[in-house]
Scaffold this motif. Structure first.
Motif, short mmCIF file in Angstrom:
data_model
loop_
_atom_site.label_atom_id
_atom_site.label_comp_id
_atom_site.label_asym_id
_atom_site.label_seq_id
_atom_site.Cartn_x
_atom_site.Cartn_y
_atom_site.Cartn_z
N UNK A 111 52.66 37.20 42.45
CA UNK A 111 51.75 36.28 41.10
C UNK A 111 50.70 34.82 41.59
N UNK A 112 50.21 34.80 40.55
CA UNK A 112 48.76 33.43 40.62
C UNK A 112 49.64 31.94 40.34
N UNK A 113 48.96 30.59 41.21
CA UNK A 113 49.24 29.69 41.17
C UNK A 113 48.47 29.32 39.80
N UNK B 197 39.39 33.32 31.28
CA UNK B 197 39.00 31.91 31.69
C UNK B 197 38.67 32.39 33.34
N UNK B 198 37.57 31.32 33.45
CA UNK B 198 36.93 31.97 35.20
C UNK B 198 38.46 31.14 35.76
N UNK B 199 38.87 30.72 34.86
CA UNK B 199 40.24 29.75 35.98
C UNK B 199 40.81 30.00 35.51
N UNK B 200 41.48 31.23 35.48
CA UNK B 200 42.78 31.90 34.69
C UNK B 200 42.79 32.99 35.85
N UNK B 201 44.13 33.42 35.59
CA UNK B 201 45.03 34.70 36.34
C UNK B 201 44.80 35.59 35.89
N UNK C 260 41.28 36.68 37.49
CA UNK C 260 41.87 37.09 38.85
C UNK C 260 42.10 38.45 39.65
N UNK C 261 43.43 38.46 38.70
CA UNK C 261 43.98 39.05 38.69
C UNK C 261 43.25 40.70 38.84
#
Ligand code: PEP
Ligand code: CO
Length: 450
Positions: free
Chosen positions: A16-18, A274-278, A281-282
């Motif tokens: 998972x991601x923080x 969101x650029x800062x979202x999971x 990132x995934x």
């Protein structure tokens, strides 16, 4: 897919991601969720890495104008709707549209279903209130059920498992239909003849006759129709529910890279990009071809940062922007985005979703879309790309092969008052079979104007 390659990146991704993940259900029982996630991680992949690579190369061709992408299917698939007839009719509709578009575009059409995994939905609110009673919102069959009871609406992680099996069965049938003779171009062409035989569709007769002539020409030249009995067909859905996507990531034994084996193509929606979202990132960590929805409200610097994050190497076919701006806004909002993205050196595949910017509530109270707005947004998409010298690479449509009444207009002239006749969607309104074919004929005309 081997277990002998370096598993550390997979373990990190699975852990998972923080980063914050928007639009996730509140699962009531953490242990039950973990059990479902662990089970999914043991299941076979639904798609293979090599197939995702093929699709990436097809998307790259579309970015260059050497192919045209057709993505289509339900807004939200349902478990009850995953029947043989429904799946057959949706595949048939997409094949029919693709045949018309291939003629219009004079390039191959890349067929991608919003199918075999489109079971989770983002919602504007976590809850829904009816007559003073508030329940968790319906988030798609992979999370909860639509009935307005607490039992139905409580997120149930066993639905992740059911979602996997429904996707597996759907994909199995899709593969059978597209490899087993059903996709034969001659059948598809005959079905399209049926469409123009309807008096309401006279306007499309000329194009249908031209295709007929082209088929006879090919036949006279000894074209190998046997080779046209099968076709490539890819599966796609919104990568929304990270508790489903993460456990289906596998290491490709050929390259050691990670692929999300839940579908060939995954996209990130307007509400989770969101650029800062999971979510971003995934998808930045898997090798599948990726789409991102882009509305008229998108900030151009954010769009450029999405490219840096998901497609840092500017690789054609890797990243698709699915623009969904609304018929009234696309001509004003799209040009600046396309210009700046092009100037950044990215080789984006541009796909038009003419559905999600054109939704409204009808007087009779249904969520609907007007066929004319859908057509107008696609027209605006072509206009903008033609004026900039960039490539309109495809369309992304919510459609069904069934005879529903969810969108108004089209040659059958569905009216607001008709929506109640056969409105089945639990989520957004879809083009019905006839409206889908009509859209294909109109887009084929736009494509063939060159
Ligand atoms: C969808 O494709 O069903 C969807 C929710 O789209 P968007 O993210 O563009 O609103
Ligand atoms: Co939708």
């Amino acid at each position: 897919m081997s277990t002998t390659t370096d598993e550390a990146p997979l373990a990190r991704l699975r852990a998972g991601s923080p980063l914050p993940a928007a639009q996730q259900p509140s699962w009531p029982d953490g242990a039950a969720l973990q059990e479902a996630v662990d089970t999914l991680a043991t299941y076979p992949p639904l798609v293979f890495a090599g197939e995702c690579d093929v699709l990436r190369s097809r998307m790259a061709a579309a970015a260059r104008g050497e192919a045209f992408v057709l993505q289509g299917g339900d807004c939200a698939e349902t478990f009850a709707g995953a029947t043989a007839d429904n799946i057959r009719d949706r595949v048939k509709t997409i094949l029919q549209m693709a045949a018309v578009l291939t003629y219009g575009a004079s390039v191959p059409v890349v067929k991608v279903g919003r199918m075999a995994g489109q079971y989770a939905k983002p919602r504007s609110s976590d809850t829904e209130t009816r007559d003073g009673v508030t329940m968790p919102a319906y988030r798609g069959d992979m999370v909860n059920a639509f009935d307005f009871t607490l039992e139905a609406r409580t997120p149930d992680p066993q639905r992740l498992i059911r979602g996997y099996h429904a996707s597996s069965a759907t994909l199995n049938l899709v593969r059978a239909f597209t490899q087993g003779g059903f996709a034969d171009l001659r059948y598809v062409h005959d079905w399209n003849r049926g469409f123009v035989a309807n008096a309401a569709n006279r306007r499309y007769e000329k194009l249908a006759k031209d295709i007929d002539k082209a088929m006879r020409f090919m036949s006279a030249c000894g074209a190998d129709f046997e080779a046209m009995k099968t076709t490539e067909f890819f599966a796609a859905h919104e990568a929304l529910l990270l508790d489903y996507e993460r456990p289906l990531v596998r290491v490709d034994s050929r390259t050691g890279e990670l692929y999300d084996t839940s579908a060939h193509f995954l996209w990130v929606g307007e509400r989770t990009r969101d650029l800062d979202g999971a979510h971003l990132d995934f998808v930045s960590k898997v090798r599948n071809p990726i789409g991102i929805k882009v509305s008229a409200n998108a900030d151009i610097d954010d769009v450029l940062r999405m490219i840096d994050l998901v497609d840092p190497h500017r690789e054609a076919g890797r990243l698709t922007f699915i623009t969904r701006m609304g018929a009234g806004r696309i001509r004003e909002a799209l040009p600046a985005i396309v210009e700046k993205v092009t100037a950044s050196g990215a080789q984006i595949t541009w796909v038009c979703d003419p559905m999600h910017g054109n939704t409204f509530s009808s007087t009779s109270g249904y969520k609907t879309r007007d066929f004319d707005d859908v057509v107008d947004e696609v027209r605006g998409f072509f206009d903008v790309h033609r004026s900039l010298g960039t490539v309109p690479g495809g369309i992304h449509v919510e459609l069904t092969g069934n005879d529903v009444t969810e969108c108004i207009g089209g040659s059958e002239k569905i009216l607001d008052a008709d929506l109640a006749n056969n409105y089945e969607s639990l989520c957004d309104p879809r083009l019905n079979h006839q409206q889908s074919l009509e859209l294909a004929f109109l887009v084929a005309e736009m494509l063939s104007r060159d």
